[in-house]
Design a protein around this motif. Structure first.
Motif, mmCIF file in Angstrom:
data_model
loop_
_atom_site.group_PDB
_atom_site.id
_atom_site.type_symbol
_atom_site.label_atom_id
_atom_site.label_comp_id
_atom_site.label_asym_id
_atom_site.label_seq_id
_atom_site.Cartn_x
_atom_site.Cartn_y
_atom_site.Cartn_z
ATOM 1 N N ARG A 1 -1.051 9.076 -2.732
ATOM 2 C CA ARG A 1 -2.679 9.506 -2.476
ATOM 3 C C ARG A 1 -2.478 10.994 -1.349
ATOM 4 O O ARG A 1 -3.494 11.811 -0.998
ATOM 5 N N PHE A 2 -1.910 10.687 -0.258
ATOM 6 C CA PHE A 2 -1.610 11.605 1.195
ATOM 7 C C PHE A 2 -0.828 12.926 0.352
ATOM 8 O O PHE A 2 -0.437 13.381 1.653
ATOM 9 N N GLY A 3 0.368 12.378 -0.771
ATOM 10 C CA GLY A 3 1.674 12.975 -0.177
ATOM 11 C C GLY A 3 2.161 12.727 0.434
ATOM 12 O O GLY A 3 2.526 11.972 1.983
ATOM 13 N N PHE A 4 4.035 13.324 0.608
ATOM 14 C CA PHE A 4 4.867 12.702 1.148
ATOM 15 C C PHE A 4 4.826 13.686 2.826
ATOM 16 O O PHE A 4 5.429 13.287 3.904
ATOM 17 N N ARG A 5 4.142 15.110 3.003
ATOM 18 C CA ARG A 5 4.090 15.723 4.315
ATOM 19 C C ARG A 5 3.830 14.869 5.280
ATOM 20 O O ARG A 5 3.593 14.437 6.283
ATOM 21 N N THR B 1 0.715 -1.200 0.342
ATOM 22 C CA THR B 1 0.401 0.047 -0.255
ATOM 23 C C THR B 1 1.300 1.283 0.068
ATOM 24 O O THR B 1 -0.185 2.185 0.013
ATOM 25 N N THR B 2 1.934 1.425 0.245
ATOM 26 C CA THR B 2 2.986 2.542 0.500
ATOM 27 C C THR B 2 2.487 3.425 -0.855
ATOM 28 O O THR B 2 3.075 4.727 -0.642
ATOM 29 N N THR B 3 3.030 2.871 -1.731
ATOM 30 C CA THR B 3 2.900 3.835 -3.216
ATOM 31 C C THR B 3 1.880 4.009 -3.645
ATOM 32 O O THR B 3 1.397 5.997 -3.519
ATOM 33 N N HIS C 1 6.433 21.264 3.114
ATOM 34 C CA HIS C 1 6.008 22.037 1.545
ATOM 35 C C HIS C 1 4.941 20.914 1.870
ATOM 36 O O HIS C 1 5.017 19.972 1.221
ATOM 37 N N PRO C 2 3.976 21.234 1.339
ATOM 38 C CA PRO C 2 2.808 20.300 1.139
ATOM 39 C C PRO C 2 2.796 19.376 -0.325
ATOM 40 O O PRO C 2 2.603 18.633 0.190
ATOM 41 N N GLY C 3 3.380 20.539 -1.335
ATOM 42 C CA GLY C 3 3.870 20.160 -2.406
ATOM 43 C C GLY C 3 5.804 19.385 -2.451
ATOM 44 O O GLY C 3 5.282 18.461 -3.392
ATOM 45 N N ALA C 4 6.223 19.110 -0.915
ATOM 46 C CA ALA C 4 7.514 18.479 -1.612
ATOM 47 C C ALA C 4 7.113 17.121 -2.413
ATOM 48 O O ALA C 4 5.821 16.286 -1.666
ATOM 49 N N GLY C 5 7.358 17.216 -2.864
ATOM 50 C CA GLY C 5 8.273 15.199 -3.409
ATOM 51 C C GLY C 5 7.117 15.247 -4.094
ATOM 52 O O GLY C 5 6.842 14.255 -5.248
ATOM 53 N N ASP C 6 6.112 16.161 -4.910
ATOM 54 C CA ASP C 6 4.754 15.702 -5.924
ATOM 55 C C ASP C 6 5.614 15.392 -7.256
ATOM 56 O O ASP C 6 3.999 14.882 -8.163
ATOM 57 N N ALA C 7 6.496 15.752 -7.535
ATOM 58 C CA ALA C 7 7.158 15.695 -8.826
ATOM 59 C C ALA C 7 6.857 13.646 -9.489
ATOM 60 O O ALA C 7 7.320 12.953 -10.270
ATOM 61 N N VAL C 8 7.134 12.890 -8.140
ATOM 62 C CA VAL C 8 7.515 11.335 -7.903
ATOM 63 C C VAL C 8 5.800 10.526 -7.677
ATOM 64 O O VAL C 8 5.274 9.590 -7.544
#
Length: 486
Positions: A332-336, A325-327, A464-471
């Motif tokens: 679904r929730f983002g890294f932060r 489920t990690t991916t 940042h709430p969008g941190a890591g969104d590139a992946v």
């Protein structure tokens, strides 16, 4: 999407990661039997563990340059071969010093094997595929420290300690054959060293090698001294002081030289910096748990080694249970949010462990270890994935090397942190109201480790709430489809 070749390469690196981590932890269980066989004191066997971890810490920073200079295929195959042959030599060692020397050789192979293998995988993985690829690799680092006590206990109880090294022979041979086939099929790219390249790498930063290797070596030796419960503080402080001086000089040099061994400028990338700092604290805390829990179960609760090892194995159940489920959770929730939840989960389980007693129902202890395993799995996958979410192709080699170095140090510090927390717990327990029991030191130790994970909580909160969104792939959330930054 990840194709079959990428998946198989990731699984190959995961298998190598498993071998490397298993060999770093399994020996501790067999120390008494090894000491009797080699005619030395059990405490002397600690050198077998330290020699291996010390070599990893010293040589991992050099792995990136070696891959750039000689090609990833050549270095990776050499590393697997060296690790496997050194494992055989360890099993054939006739005395302690032969074994220590062969463990150093084994560490040389391990230092090149995993970082170079991971570089091969990451350089050919599209950003949105990084979470799934990293999920394949991370499981090995999670599983090995958990099953090592039980596996080591079975081997030393029902077989000879030399089998701890001999089990690497079939694993290493399979890894070598698979690597030859997979890397032969791997096309060269502009972002990584070619398979057998003569090098386009700059000349070796010899001063950086000297300062980094000696500094990390001194730091690892200090961690070894800290992990010895009866070690006086003077040599510990001396080794720590020396490491601080050398590593400070190394940082100054690496920031000033034109072609550093490791470019610290990668830490300017916020997500990579968060992975190194918060991830290190997280690794230390979760690395301490498989060491502390068996001690608590055996020394305080009076359990057998097999029973305590079996219960700790439920950490592995939590790891594997949540892994599929990690991916999805990352998307679904983002890294932060995910790193916050994982860090808070580990903190909560550490605090709960402080209240365990011999009268605690076994089912509650098992549930706690499963939750702990799930939280550590999600957290480590998140930290290792976000590390490369915003790193450019030009920065990848340096980022991979620095990330591998930080992870190795954190893994080595786990046992040292547990030992220091336990020693501090005994001293603090004497100051608490009432009569301290054998359990008091462990309760305080778990509380101190919970404070370590709180630093990871703070780091995750500051993302940042969008941190890591590139992946992240575009999940459907709250009826909307968020935009994924590439």
């Amino acid at each position: 999407m990840i194709d079959t070749h990428q998946r198989n390469t990731a699984l190959l690196v995961a298998g190598c990661f498993f071998m490397e981590n298993l060999d770093g932890t399994i020996v501790a269980t067999a120390a008494p039997r090894m000491a009797a066989s080699l005619h030395v004191e059990p405490t002397a066997v600690g050198l077998v563990i330290t020699a291996y971890l010390l070599t990893l810490a010293v040589l991992i920073p050099l792995s990136g340059w070696l891959a750039a200079r000689y090609g990833v295929r050549r270095i990776f195959l050499t590393a697997i071969s060296l690790f496997t042959l050194a494992s055989l030599a360890c099993a054939l060692s006739a005395n302690l010093w032969q074994l220590v020397a062969m463990r150093v050789l084994q560490g040389v192979g391990g230092a090149m094997m995993v970082p170079v293998g991971r570089l091969t995988v990451m350089a050919r993985t599209a950003k949105p595929d990084i979470p799934k690829t990293m999920a394949y690799i991370v499981w090995a680092g999670l599983v090995a420290p958990v099953i090592a006590p039980l596996l080591g206990g079975f081997i030393t109880t029902y077989a000879d300690w030399r089998w701890m090294f001999l089990i690497n022979l079939p694993l290493g041979l399979v890894a070598l054959l698979v690597a030859r086939r997979l890397l032969d099929a791997t096309p060269a790219t502009n972002s990584t060293p070619t398979t057998n390249a003569t090098s386009t790498a700059p000349s070796l930063d010899r001063i950086g090698v000297l300062l980094t290797a000696t500094g990390l070596g001194a730091f690892t030796w200090a961690a070894h001294l800290l992990s010895e419960p009866a070690e006086p503080w003077a040599p510990v402080l001396l080794a720590l002081g020396l490491s601080v001086v050398l590593l400070t000089a190394a940082v100054r040099h690496l920031l000033r030289t034109e072609h550093p061994l490791i470019s610290l400028r990668t830490l300017r990338v916020p997500t990579f910096r968060a992975s190194v700092t918060g991830g290190t604290a997280f690794w230390i805390a979760v690395g301490a748990v498989p060491f502390l829990l068996p001690l608590l179960f055996q020394e305080v609760f009076g359990w057998s080694a097999i029973k305590s090892g079996t219960v700790v194995l439920f950490v592995f159940v939590g790891n594997i249970g949540v892994k599929p489920t990690t991916t999805y959770l990352l998307n679904r929730f983002g890294f932060r949010k995910l790193l916050l939840g994982a860090s808070l989960g580990v903190t909560a389980t550490l605090v709960a462990s402080a209240f365990l007693t011999a009268a605690t129902p076994l089912v509650l202890i098992v549930v706690l270890t499963v939750i702990s395993g799930a939280a550590r799995s999600v957290g480590l996958t998140g930290y290792m994935t976000i590390a490369f979410s915003e790193v450019s192709a030009e920065q990848l080699r340096h980022a991979n090397t620095l990330s591998a170095t930080a992870q190795q140090l954190a893994a080595g510090l786990g046992v040292a942190a547990a030992t220091v927390a336990l020693r501090a717990g005994g001293a603090i327990g004497e100051l608490l109201p009432g009569t301290p029991s054998a359990r008091t030191a462990y309760a305080v130790a778990f509380g101190l480790l919970a404070l370590v994970t709180l630093t990871a909580v703070v780091g995750a909160y500051r993302l940042h709430p969008g941190a890591g969104d590139a992946v992240r792939r575009s999940p459907v959330a709250a009826g909307k489809r968020p935009v994924v930054r590439s």
